[in-house]
Design a protein around this motif. Structure first.
Motif, PDB file in Angstrom:
ATOM      1  N   GLY A 223       0.819  -1.211   0.000  1.00 48.82           N
ATOM      2  CA  GLY A 223       0.000   0.000   0.000  1.00 48.82           C
ATOM      3  C   GLY A 223       0.852   1.259   0.000  1.00 48.82           C
ATOM      4  N   GLN A 224       1.939   1.237   0.744  1.00 49.25           N
ATOM      5  CA  GLN A 224       2.847   2.383   0.778  1.00 49.25           C
ATOM      6  C   GLN A 224       3.555   2.563  -0.561  1.00 49.25           C
ATOM      7  N   ILE A 225       3.910   1.460  -1.190  1.00 48.46           N
ATOM      8  CA  ILE A 225       4.537   1.540  -2.521  1.00 48.46           C
ATOM      9  C   ILE A 225       3.571   2.197  -3.499  1.00 48.46           C
ATOM     10  N   GLU A 226       2.310   1.794  -3.446  1.00 40.58           N
ATOM     11  CA  GLU A 226       1.317   2.386  -4.338  1.00 40.58           C
ATOM     12  C   GLU A 226       1.098   3.863  -4.028  1.00 40.58           C
ATOM     13  N   ALA A 227       1.061   4.216  -2.744  1.00 39.23           N
ATOM     14  CA  ALA A 227       0.897   5.621  -2.350  1.00 39.23           C
ATOM     15  C   ALA A 227       2.099   6.450  -2.812  1.00 39.23           C
ATOM     16  N   LEU A 228       3.285   5.869  -2.722  1.00 40.11           N
ATOM     17  CA  LEU A 228       4.482   6.572  -3.206  1.00 40.11           C
ATOM     18  C   LEU A 228       4.405   6.813  -4.709  1.00 40.11           C
ATOM     19  N   GLY A 229       3.847   5.871  -5.435  1.00 36.78           N
ATOM     20  CA  GLY A 229       3.691   6.045  -6.875  1.00 36.78           C
ATOM     21  C   GLY A 229       2.785   7.216  -7.210  1.00 36.78           C
ATOM     22  N   VAL A 230       1.702   7.348  -6.475  1.00 38.56           N
ATOM     23  CA  VAL A 230       0.795   8.482  -6.677  1.00 38.56           C
ATOM     24  C   VAL A 230       1.488   9.788  -6.298  1.00 38.56           C
ATOM     25  N   ALA A 231       2.179   9.777  -5.165  1.00 40.72           N
ATOM     26  CA  ALA A 231       2.891  10.988  -4.720  1.00 40.72           C
ATOM     27  C   ALA A 231       3.977  11.375  -5.724  1.00 40.72           C
ATOM     28  N   LYS A 232       4.647  10.382  -6.277  1.00 41.38           N
ATOM     29  CA  LYS A 232       5.685  10.653  -7.281  1.00 41.38           C
ATOM     30  C   LYS A 232       5.090  11.367  -8.486  1.00 41.38           C
ATOM     31  N   THR A 233       3.979  10.854  -8.967  1.00 43.35           N
ATOM     32  CA  THR A 233       3.321  11.469 -10.124  1.00 43.35           C
ATOM     33  C   THR A 233       2.921  12.908  -9.821  1.00 43.35           C
ATOM     34  N   ASN A 234       2.335  13.126  -8.661  1.00 37.53           N
ATOM     35  CA  ASN A 234       1.930  14.478  -8.265  1.00 37.53           C
ATOM     36  C   ASN A 234       3.140  15.406  -8.135  1.00 37.53           C
ATOM     37  N   PHE A 235       4.209  14.886  -7.560  1.00 36.04           N
ATOM     38  CA  PHE A 235       5.425  15.678  -7.380  1.00 36.04           C
ATOM     39  C   PHE A 235       6.037  16.043  -8.734  1.00 36.04           C
ATOM     40  N   LEU A 236       6.110  15.068  -9.627  1.00 35.11           N
ATOM     41  CA  LEU A 236       6.683  15.333 -10.955  1.00 35.11           C
ATOM     42  C   LEU A 236       5.841  16.340 -11.732  1.00 35.11           C
ATOM     43  N   ASN A 237       4.536  16.265 -11.584  1.00 32.96           N
ATOM     44  CA  ASN A 237       3.663  17.219 -12.261  1.00 32.96           C
ATOM     45  C   ASN A 237       3.881  18.638 -11.745  1.00 32.96           C
ATOM     46  N   ALA A 238       4.250  18.765 -10.485  1.00 33.75           N
ATOM     47  CA  ALA A 238       4.464  20.080  -9.889  1.00 33.75           C
ATOM     48  C   ALA A 238       5.890  20.593 -10.094  1.00 33.75           C
ATOM     49  N   MET A 239       6.787  19.713 -10.514  1.00 33.94           N
ATOM     50  CA  MET A 239       8.204  20.061 -10.627  1.00 33.94           C
ATOM     51  C   MET A 239       8.510  20.603 -12.025  1.00 33.94           C
ATOM     52  N   GLY A 240       9.280  21.651 -12.054  1.00 31.23           N
ATOM     53  CA  GLY A 240       9.700  22.201 -13.343  1.00 31.23           C
ATOM     54  C   GLY A 240      11.112  21.774 -13.671  1.00 31.23           C
ATOM     55  N   GLY A 241      11.389  21.664 -14.923  1.00 27.97           N
ATOM     56  CA  GLY A 241      12.752  21.346 -15.354  1.00 27.97           C
ATOM     57  C   GLY A 241      12.983  19.875 -15.571  1.00 27.97           C
ATOM     58  N   GLU A 242      13.450  19.554 -16.760  1.00 28.39           N
ATOM     59  CA  GLU A 242      13.689  18.164 -17.148  1.00 28.39           C
ATOM     60  C   GLU A 242      14.760  17.508 -16.287  1.00 28.39           C
ATOM     61  N   GLY A 243      15.813  18.230 -15.952  1.00 29.26           N
ATOM     62  CA  GLY A 243      16.904  17.665 -15.144  1.00 29.26           C
ATOM     63  C   GLY A 243      16.439  17.269 -13.756  1.00 29.26           C
ATOM     64  N   ALA A 244      15.620  18.122 -13.147  1.00 27.93           N
ATOM     65  CA  ALA A 244      15.108  17.814 -11.813  1.00 27.93           C
ATOM     66  C   ALA A 244      14.214  16.586 -11.855  1.00 27.93           C
ATOM     67  N   GLN A 245      13.395  16.488 -12.867  1.00 27.35           N
ATOM     68  CA  GLN A 245      12.494  15.344 -12.985  1.00 27.35           C
ATOM     69  C   GLN A 245      13.265  14.046 -13.200  1.00 27.35           C
ATOM     70  N   SER A 246      14.269  14.080 -14.058  1.00 25.80           N
ATOM     71  CA  SER A 246      15.030  12.847 -14.313  1.00 25.80           C
ATOM     72  C   SER A 246      15.840  12.433 -13.082  1.00 25.80           C
ATOM     73  N   GLY A 247      16.339  13.413 -12.339  1.00 22.41           N
ATOM     74  CA  GLY A 247      17.064  13.098 -11.100  1.00 22.41           C
ATOM     75  C   GLY A 247      16.144  12.461 -10.067  1.00 22.41           C
ATOM     76  N   PHE A 248      14.952  13.015  -9.945  1.00 23.85           N
ATOM     77  CA  PHE A 248      13.981  12.454  -9.016  1.00 23.85           C
ATOM     78  C   PHE A 248      13.560  11.052  -9.452  1.00 23.85           C
ATOM     79  N   GLU A 249      13.338  10.881 -10.744  1.00 23.20           N
ATOM     80  CA  GLU A 249      12.956   9.557 -11.273  1.00 23.20           C
ATOM     81  C   GLU A 249      14.013   8.510 -10.921  1.00 23.20           C
ATOM     82  N   ALA A 250      15.293   8.884 -11.063  1.00 18.67           N
ATOM     83  CA  ALA A 250      16.372   7.935 -10.751  1.00 18.67           C
ATOM     84  C   ALA A 250      16.384   7.581  -9.266  1.00 18.67           C
ATOM     85  N   ALA A 251      16.217   8.589  -8.422  1.00 15.32           N
ATOM     86  CA  ALA A 251      16.206   8.340  -6.976  1.00 15.32           C
ATOM     87  C   ALA A 251      14.996   7.496  -6.587  1.00 15.32           C
ATOM     88  N   TYR A 252      13.858   7.783  -7.188  1.00 15.95           N
ATOM     89  CA  TYR A 252      12.639   7.024  -6.915  1.00 15.95           C
ATOM     90  C   TYR A 252      12.812   5.566  -7.327  1.00 15.95           C
TER      91      TYR A 252
END
Length: 103
Positions: free
Chosen positions: A30-59
């Motif tokens: 359940g936490q993994i699924e919640a993190l997936g939703v939070a990730k999507t919301n966070f990426l939608n709010a984040m500007g800049g391709e570099g920041a998004q790709s860095g976050f994607e790698a960490a995620y």
């Protein structure tokens, strides 16, 4: 089967452990699924391709690698406990049958 004819193991405790492992695994899933939703919301709010790709790698490292590895280990542990319980019951039954041949 008399108590003295059994292998010493606590079936209730083993079953409780299996139930707890299932419950905790469900919570982690359940936490993994919640993190997936939070990730999507966070990426939608984040500007800049570099920041998004860095976050994607960490995620990916944190969730897809480490948490999925934890889920695999938890599942293996649960299966091992279940298998041990089944084998203990089978062994008890076999010993009882073999000893009853001598009675």
């Amino acid at each position: 089967m008399a108590d003295h004819d059994k292998i010493l193991y606590d079936e209730a405790a083993m079953q409780a452990l299996v139930d707890t492992l299932n419950s905790e695994g469900s919570k982690i899933q359940g936490q993994i699924e919640a993190l997936g939703v939070a990730k999507t919301n966070f990426l939608n709010a984040m500007g800049g391709e570099g920041a998004q790709s860095g976050f994607e790698a960490a995620y990916k490292n944190a969730v897809e690698t480490k948490l999925n590895d934890t889920m695999q280990k938890l599942g293996n542990l649960r299966s091992g406990v279940e298998d041990a319980l089944v084998k203990a019951k089978q062994t008890d039954s076999k010993i009882y049958q073999d000893l009853s041949d001598f009675a």
